[in-house]
Design an enzyme around this catalytic site. Structure first.
Site, PDB file in Angstrom:
ATOM      1  N   GLU A 161       0.799  -1.242   0.000  1.00 16.12           N
ATOM      2  CA  GLU A 161       0.000   0.000   0.000  1.00 16.12           C
ATOM      3  C   GLU A 161       0.829   1.288   0.000  1.00 16.12           C
ATOM      4  O   GLU A 161       0.653   2.155   0.856  1.00 16.12           O
ATOM      5  CB  GLU A 161      -0.967  -0.004   1.191  1.00 16.12           C
ATOM      6  CG  GLU A 161      -1.892  -1.208   1.181  1.00 16.12           C
ATOM      7  CD  GLU A 161      -2.844  -1.254   2.378  1.00 16.12           C
ATOM      8  OE1 GLU A 161      -2.768  -0.378   3.258  1.00 16.12           O
ATOM      9  OE2 GLU A 161      -3.665  -2.182   2.426  1.00 16.12           O
ATOM     10  N   GLU A 277      -5.636 -11.172  -1.485  1.00 15.94           N
ATOM     11  CA  GLU A 277      -6.486 -10.997  -0.284  1.00 15.94           C
ATOM     12  C   GLU A 277      -7.972 -10.968  -0.650  1.00 15.94           C
ATOM     13  O   GLU A 277      -8.746 -10.183  -0.095  1.00 15.94           O
ATOM     14  CB  GLU A 277      -6.115  -9.699   0.455  1.00 15.94           C
ATOM     15  CG  GLU A 277      -4.652  -9.579   0.812  1.00 15.94           C
ATOM     16  CD  GLU A 277      -4.318  -8.318   1.610  1.00 15.94           C
ATOM     17  OE1 GLU A 277      -5.233  -7.665   2.137  1.00 15.94           O
ATOM     18  OE2 GLU A 277      -3.116  -8.006   1.706  1.00 15.94           O
TER      19      GLU A 277
HETATM   20  C1  XIL Z   1      -5.912  -6.839   8.397  1.00 15.23           C
HETATM   21  C2  XIL Z   1      -6.171  -8.093   9.246  1.00 15.23           C
HETATM   22  O1  XIL Z   1      -7.129  -8.892   8.601  1.00 15.23           O
HETATM   23  C3  XIL Z   1      -6.659  -7.704  10.611  1.00 15.23           C
HETATM   24  O2  XIL Z   1      -6.774  -8.859  11.417  1.00 15.23           O
HETATM   25  C4  XIL Z   1      -5.693  -6.698  11.221  1.00 15.23           C
HETATM   26  O3  XIL Z   1      -6.183  -6.243  12.401  1.00 15.23           O
HETATM   27  C5  XIL Z   1      -5.494  -5.498  10.330  1.00 15.23           C
HETATM   28  O4  XIL Z   1      -5.043  -5.944   9.074  1.00 15.23           O
HETATM   29  N1  XIL Z   1      -4.942  -5.126   3.694  1.00 15.23           N
HETATM   30  C6  XIL Z   1      -3.859  -5.812   4.129  1.00 15.23           C
HETATM   31  C7  XIL Z   1      -3.976  -6.695   5.311  1.00 15.23           C
HETATM   32  O5  XIL Z   1      -2.815  -5.795   3.477  1.00 15.23           O
HETATM   33  O6  XIL Z   1      -2.785  -6.784   6.041  1.00 15.23           O
HETATM   34  C8  XIL Z   1      -5.102  -6.262   6.219  1.00 15.23           C
HETATM   35  O7  XIL Z   1      -5.254  -7.250   7.234  1.00 15.23           O
HETATM   36  C9  XIL Z   1      -6.370  -6.086   5.426  1.00 15.23           C
HETATM   37  C10 XIL Z   1      -6.213  -5.022   4.383  1.00 15.23           C
END
Ligand code: XIL
Length: 368
Positions: A161, A277
């Site tokens: 990001e 994701e």
């Molecule tokens: C999220 C996790 O799912 C949560 O458990 C944590 O509290 C915060 O992060 N994009 C990403 C991930 O790259 O690392 C994030 O994961 C969700 C959004």
């Protein structure tokens, strides 16, 4: 047609029924011996997997589902820096070690997520970066972590990001603590350090918000291409673009042409494209569970069909596997999203949902 492909196609023809109903009745008929996502993905040449944590080890039904459906996993948060280096120089690899061991015991690959991010940093690091930033705070950490798992983590989200056009810079880069500390060169630095620590690992730049059409969609996509093209031109060791794919058909609908053009530009840079994701935000969608499930399945299918048509994808990971453990359901997100979200391929009882069939169909039809 060989027997494997025949079984695959006939099971999918049957599974097509799932799109007309809610899929649950059909899913319940699946015997334990029928094909899993892992089988179908293997037949087509992909790895398929999900994000998880060691706290799930206690949930037998969930763990059976992970073993059945996945050929790779990623740590949902146990390989982020606030967990791995809570105090300066004091490392805690326990959670990540257990996840990596679980993956390998079950012949799964393991993705590392994520080395450099604007979020999930320990307080001591944030203070240091704001005060007197030291390059070692970035590169030595990467050398230590990537080096420790050399040969055991096949792919790393090196930087996560780094783009956010809403911050107003002409290059579209996010005004993160890393950018403030080291300028734009922090991204190259991170990739070089990771490559040095494990020359065989696949190094990924991972981001969200480029899948759909919305206010900053075009700017996010063009800034991404500009950044990746610059890295390739400078000879930075980067191998793939990771699309988080937190799909939002309500607020950020997919235009297949826009998405395909963007991905083609990434492919033209010589990069592979991974889905890292995947989940679907359904909180504003559909009046009934059936309708929500149908929309999530259709969105998934539309997205995957475009991505896989470029033939540069090796891995597809969902952010969780069962709705029971989606991050959209946690105490921070649930009140914001409202209702009980159902963004993932399995329901709370590990029963396959229409989204499961959507993934199965996309990966069965388009081999790698
Ligand atoms: C999220 C996790 O799912 C949560 O458990 C944590 O509290 C915060 O992060 N994009 C990403 C991930 O790259 O690392 C994030 O994961 C969700 C959004």
């Amino acid at each position: 047609m060989n027997r494997r492909k025949f079984l695959l196609l006939s099971s999918l023809a049957w599974a097509g029924l799932a799109f007309r109903g809610n899929g649950i009745a059909e899913a319940q008929q699946i015997s334990k011996r029928s094909l899993t996502l892992r089988d179908i993905a293997r037949g087509s040449g992909y790895d398929i997997g999900c994000a998880m944590t060691t706290s799930r080890f206690e949930d037998k039904l969930f763990m059976e589902a992970v073993r059945r459906e996945c050929s790779c996993i990623v740590a949902e948060y146990q390989s982020k820096r606030h967990v791995l280096e809570p105090s300066r120089g004091m490392f805690d690899f326990e959670g990540m070690d257990r996840l990596v061991a679980f993956a390998h015991k079950n012949k799964m690959k393991f993705r590392g997520h994520t080395l450099v991010w604007h979020a999930a940093n320990p307080a001591w690091l944030v203070a240091e970066l704001n005060d007197v930033p030291k390059e070692g705070g970035l590169t030595e950490y990467i050398a230590k972590v990537v080096g420790r798992y050399r040969g055991r983590v096949h792919s790393w989200d090196v930087v996560n990001e780094a783009i956010n056009p809403a911050d107003g810079r002409s290059d579209g880069l996010r005004e993160s603590i890393w950018l403030k500390a080291f300028g734009t060169s922090y991204i190259d630095m991170a990739f070089h350090a990771a490559h040095e620590a494990d020359p065989n690992a696949s190094l990924v730049y991972n981001d969200y918000n480029t899948e759909g059409v919305w206010k900053y969609g075009d700017a996010w996509r063009s800034s991404t291409i500009e950044m990746l093209a610059g890295m390739k031109a400078r000879g930075v060791p980067i191998h793939a673009y990771g699309m988080q794919a937190h799909l939002d058909p309500n607020d950020r609908p997919i235009d297949p042409k826009v998405l395909a053009n963007f991905l083609q530009e990434i492919k033209d840079l010589g990069l592979r494209i991974q889905v890292t994701e995947l989940d679907v935000r359904d909180f504003k969608l559909g009046r009934s569970v059936e309708e929500k499930n149908r929309i999530a399945a259709e969105t998934t299918k539309l997205f995957l069909d475009v991505v896989l048509s470029l033939s540069v994808t090796d891995e597809i990971l969902t952010w969780g596997l069962s709705d029971k453990y989606s991050w959209l359901n946690d105490s921070k997100n649930a009140p914001f999203y409202g209702g009980i979200p159902s963004p993932l391929p399995l329901d709370w009882k590990m029963v396959r949902k229409p989204m499961w069939y959507a993934i199965a169909k996309s990966i069965a039809v388009k081999t790698k």
